[in-house]
Design a protein around this motif. Structure first.
Motif, mmCIF file in Angstrom:
data_model
loop_
_atom_site.group_PDB
_atom_site.id
_atom_site.type_symbol
_atom_site.label_atom_id
_atom_site.label_comp_id
_atom_site.label_asym_id
_atom_site.label_seq_id
_atom_site.Cartn_x
_atom_site.Cartn_y
_atom_site.Cartn_z
ATOM 1 N N ASP A 85 53.302 1.772 -1.201
ATOM 2 C CA ASP A 85 52.504 2.935 -1.616
ATOM 3 C C ASP A 85 51.302 3.121 -0.703
ATOM 4 O OD1 ASP A 85 54.240 3.394 -3.725
ATOM 5 O OD2 ASP A 85 52.949 2.448 -5.232
ATOM 6 N N TRP A 86 50.620 2.038 -0.378
ATOM 7 C CA TRP A 86 49.439 2.122 0.482
ATOM 8 C C TRP A 86 49.829 2.558 1.890
ATOM 9 C CZ3 TRP A 86 46.727 -3.043 -1.175
ATOM 10 C CH2 TRP A 86 46.239 -2.891 -2.472
ATOM 11 N N GLN A 88 52.391 4.407 2.674
ATOM 12 C CA GLN A 88 52.723 5.823 2.582
ATOM 13 C C GLN A 88 51.452 6.679 2.618
ATOM 14 O OE1 GLN A 88 54.873 6.930 -0.955
ATOM 15 N NE2 GLN A 88 55.441 8.916 -0.133
ATOM 16 N N ALA A 89 50.423 6.266 1.894
ATOM 17 C CA ALA A 89 49.160 7.010 1.884
ATOM 18 C C ALA A 89 48.494 6.974 3.258
ATOM 19 C CB ALA A 89 48.227 6.434 0.823
ATOM 20 N N ALA A 92 50.433 9.230 5.621
ATOM 21 C CA ALA A 92 50.210 10.648 5.310
ATOM 22 C C ALA A 92 48.870 11.099 5.885
ATOM 23 C CB ALA A 92 50.253 10.879 3.800
ATOM 24 N N GLY A 93 47.846 10.279 5.745
ATOM 25 C CA GLY A 93 46.551 10.602 6.338
ATOM 26 C C GLY A 93 46.640 10.676 7.849
ATOM 27 N N PRO A 131 46.795 15.261 0.357
ATOM 28 C CA PRO A 131 46.414 14.246 -0.619
ATOM 29 C C PRO A 131 47.495 13.186 -0.736
ATOM 30 C CG PRO A 131 47.045 16.277 -1.711
ATOM 31 C CD PRO A 131 47.026 16.557 -0.238
ATOM 32 N N ALA A 132 47.047 11.960 -0.842
ATOM 33 C CA ALA A 132 47.999 10.861 -0.986
ATOM 34 C C ALA A 132 48.575 10.911 -2.396
ATOM 35 C CB ALA A 132 47.298 9.534 -0.751
ATOM 36 N N PRO A 133 49.869 10.707 -2.511
ATOM 37 C CA PRO A 133 50.472 10.722 -3.845
ATOM 38 C C PRO A 133 49.967 9.536 -4.655
ATOM 39 C CG PRO A 133 52.055 9.976 -2.214
ATOM 40 C CD PRO A 133 50.825 10.415 -1.466
ATOM 41 N N ALA A 134 49.710 9.776 -5.911
ATOM 42 C CA ALA A 134 49.271 8.694 -6.791
ATOM 43 C C ALA A 134 50.463 7.797 -7.091
ATOM 44 C CB ALA A 134 48.708 9.265 -8.084
ATOM 45 N N ALA A 135 50.235 6.532 -6.979
ATOM 46 C CA ALA A 135 51.300 5.583 -7.262
ATOM 47 C C ALA A 135 51.577 5.589 -8.760
ATOM 48 C CB ALA A 135 50.884 4.188 -6.805
#
Length: 146
Positions: A85-86, A88-89, A92-93, A131-135
């Motif tokens: 998840d981290w 991926q965020a 994305a940034g 925006p990063a997707p919320a896990a």
């Protein structure tokens, strides 16, 4: 370590576009000699360098956790899901900053083609990362059940 000292994947493009090493470009900005395009480019570059460092940290943590010399008892599927998840965020940034910086560099006139000065006009560039997707587990506290 300062973001000036960190490398980014777009340093060569910045050097080509502005005709100087990245450290010198930051120095120009500090001396007040930079135009708006250079200031924006360096701001995006700073964000990009941090995002790339974050992605590299997560990558290195996953490599360390899954390395062949690691203890299998320390391996955690839940920790690896968090790392995914981290990562991926962070990616994305990175993708958002890279796209914004590339767009800024494409919109600039060639170094030997200075466009006519038009007071009051400045390019509008959206420099925000998606925006990063919320896990699905974000904010969840682990509770041990008997």
């Amino acid at each position: 370590m300062s973001v000036i000292d960190k490398s980014s994947s777009r340093d060569a493009a910045l050097q080509e576009a502005f005709g100087a090493e990245v450290a010198e470009l930051y120095a120009q900005t500090a001396r007040g000699e930079a135009d708006a395009a250079l200031q924006r480019a360096l701001e995006l570059r700073s964000f990009l360098a941090v995002a790339e460092e974050q992605a590299a940290r997560v990558r290195d943590r996953v490599h360390a956790a899954t390395g062949s010399d690691g203890d299998m008892n320390d391996l955690s599927a839940e920790d690896l899901r968090w790392d995914a998840d981290w990562l991926q965020a962070a990616l994305a940034g990175r993708d958002g900053y890279t796209a914004a910086l590339d767009e800024l560099l494409r919109a600039m006139p060639a170094p030997n083609q200075a466009g006519p000065a038009r007071p009051g006009l400045s390019p509008k560039i959206a420099a925000t990362a998606p925006p990063a997707p919320a896990a699905p587990r974000a904010g969840v506290v682990r509770i041990r059940r008997p």
